[in-house]
Design a protein around this motif. Structure first.
Motif, short mmCIF file in Angstrom:
data_model
loop_
_atom_site.label_atom_id
_atom_site.label_comp_id
_atom_site.label_asym_id
_atom_site.label_seq_id
_atom_site.Cartn_x
_atom_site.Cartn_y
_atom_site.Cartn_z
N LEU A 157 0.84 -1.20 0.00
CA LEU A 157 0.00 0.00 0.00
C LEU A 157 0.87 1.25 0.00
O LEU A 157 0.57 2.22 -0.71
N ASN A 158 1.94 1.23 0.79
CA ASN A 158 2.85 2.37 0.81
C ASN A 158 3.43 2.63 -0.58
O ASN A 158 3.50 3.78 -1.04
N LEU A 159 3.84 1.56 -1.26
CA LEU A 159 4.44 1.70 -2.57
C LEU A 159 3.43 2.28 -3.57
O LEU A 159 3.77 3.13 -4.39
N ILE A 160 2.18 1.81 -3.50
CA ILE A 160 1.15 2.32 -4.40
C ILE A 160 0.94 3.82 -4.17
O ILE A 160 0.82 4.61 -5.12
N LEU A 161 0.90 4.21 -2.89
CA LEU A 161 0.72 5.63 -2.58
C LEU A 161 1.93 6.45 -3.02
O LEU A 161 1.79 7.57 -3.52
N TYR A 162 3.14 5.88 -2.82
CA TYR A 162 4.34 6.58 -3.26
C TYR A 162 4.31 6.86 -4.76
O TYR A 162 4.83 7.87 -5.23
N VAL A 163 3.69 5.95 -5.51
CA VAL A 163 3.66 6.08 -6.97
C VAL A 163 2.59 7.05 -7.42
O VAL A 163 2.84 7.97 -8.20
N PHE A 164 1.36 6.88 -6.95
CA PHE A 164 0.23 7.59 -7.52
C PHE A 164 0.03 9.00 -6.96
O PHE A 164 -0.56 9.84 -7.64
N VAL A 165 0.47 9.28 -5.76
CA VAL A 165 0.31 10.63 -5.21
C VAL A 165 1.09 11.66 -6.02
O VAL A 165 0.53 12.65 -6.49
N PRO A 166 2.40 11.49 -6.23
CA PRO A 166 3.12 12.48 -7.05
C PRO A 166 2.66 12.49 -8.50
O PRO A 166 2.68 13.54 -9.16
N TYR A 167 2.23 11.34 -9.02
CA TYR A 167 1.75 11.28 -10.41
C TYR A 167 0.50 12.13 -10.58
O TYR A 167 0.40 12.95 -11.50
N MET A 168 -0.50 11.94 -9.70
CA MET A 168 -1.73 12.72 -9.79
C MET A 168 -1.48 14.20 -9.56
O MET A 168 -2.12 15.05 -10.18
N LEU A 169 -0.55 14.51 -8.67
CA LEU A 169 -0.21 15.91 -8.42
C LEU A 169 0.31 16.58 -9.68
O LEU A 169 -0.13 17.68 -10.05
N CYS A 170 1.24 15.94 -10.40
CA CYS A 170 1.83 16.54 -11.60
C CYS A 170 0.81 16.66 -12.72
O CYS A 170 0.75 17.70 -13.40
N VAL A 171 0.01 15.61 -12.94
CA VAL A 171 -0.98 15.66 -14.02
C VAL A 171 -2.02 16.75 -13.75
O VAL A 171 -2.41 17.51 -14.64
#
Length: 250
Positions: A157-171
């Protein structure tokens, strides 16, 4: 006849406007457009349009994302505490996709692209869908590599959040800039690089934030950025349906 004589004849001409004939001409043009042009060539569906964009840009998008994935995997394997560095590199997936998203702007052909049958909003949505699909593949590979390195599923779960939080922020930031008329390729690139820099500073200055997912810090960020991301995508889809101009051409 010389040019000056032609200009003199044109300037001395006084035409009379026939309102009835003009209305008849307009009505006939509308009839021809309505009965022939639209009937003989129906508009293609969005799925057909998406397949065309995939054929034109798919290889470039997938290739750029795969190269970015390989570089990131090679770098994080050299760091002892690499999981906390994952958010630092995720914005680079957006950075690699910018040349495709702003292809018309780079080639100074934005006006021509806007004059095509499909609006800029449709083109942007189609490219984002393809980029998102490529990124999901890359993120799945990245998570699989991390799980193999951890030798367990703990911290998934931590890894998924590490990936998608910065991705959604940039998009989300990129779409908001484009929609407000301020977004260009340089601004979008600066957002991605700044986000990477800030995540890196946070990783080393506040390492507890990366453990904070246990108390919901990352989950709260995921929800907040997810809400803004969904809203921006809804705006974009509404622009596609209404045929409005998304952003502006300088």
């Amino acid at each position: 006849m010389r040019v000056d004589q032609i200009k003199k004849c044109l300037s001395s001409y006084e035409g009379t406007e026939n309102t009835q004939k003009m209305e008849e001409t307009i009505a006939e043009c509308r009839r021809i457009t309505r009965e022939n042009a639209t009937a003989s060539r129906p508009r293609s569906s969005f799925l057909d349009f998406l397949s065309e964009v995939l054929r034109m840009n798919g290889k470039i998008i997938l290739g750029g994302q795969m190269v970015t994935l390989v570089i990131i995997c090679l770098i994080i394997q050299m760091v002892s505490d690499y999981p906390k560095l994952i958010p630092v590199f995720i914005p680079f997936f957006i950075l690699a996709a910018l040349p495709v998203l702003f292809r018309a702007e780079i080639n100074h052909m934005s006006e021509i692209e806007l004059a095509t049958r499909n609006s800029y909003a449709q083109l942007l949505l189609a490219r984002l869908i393809i980029i998102g699909a490529a990124d999901i593949i890359c993120f799945t590979v990245l998570l699989a590599v991390e799980i193999c390195c951890f030798r367990s599923g703990m911290g998934l779960l931590n890894l998924i959040l590490y990936v998608f939080v910065p991705y959604m922020l940039c998009v989300t930031a990129m779409l908001r800039m484009i929609r407000s008329g301020k977004g260009k390729i340089i601004s979008s690139a600066m957002v991605a690089l700044t986000a990477s820099f800030l995540w890196g500073i946070t990783a080393f200055a506040i390492p507890g934030l990366y453990v904070g997912s246990a108390v919901g810090v990352w989950m709260i960020c995921f929800i907040v950025f997810g809400v803004f991301f969904i809203r921006e995508m809804e705006y974009l889809i509404s622009y596609v349906k209404e045929g409005k101009i998304y952003g502006f051409v300088a």
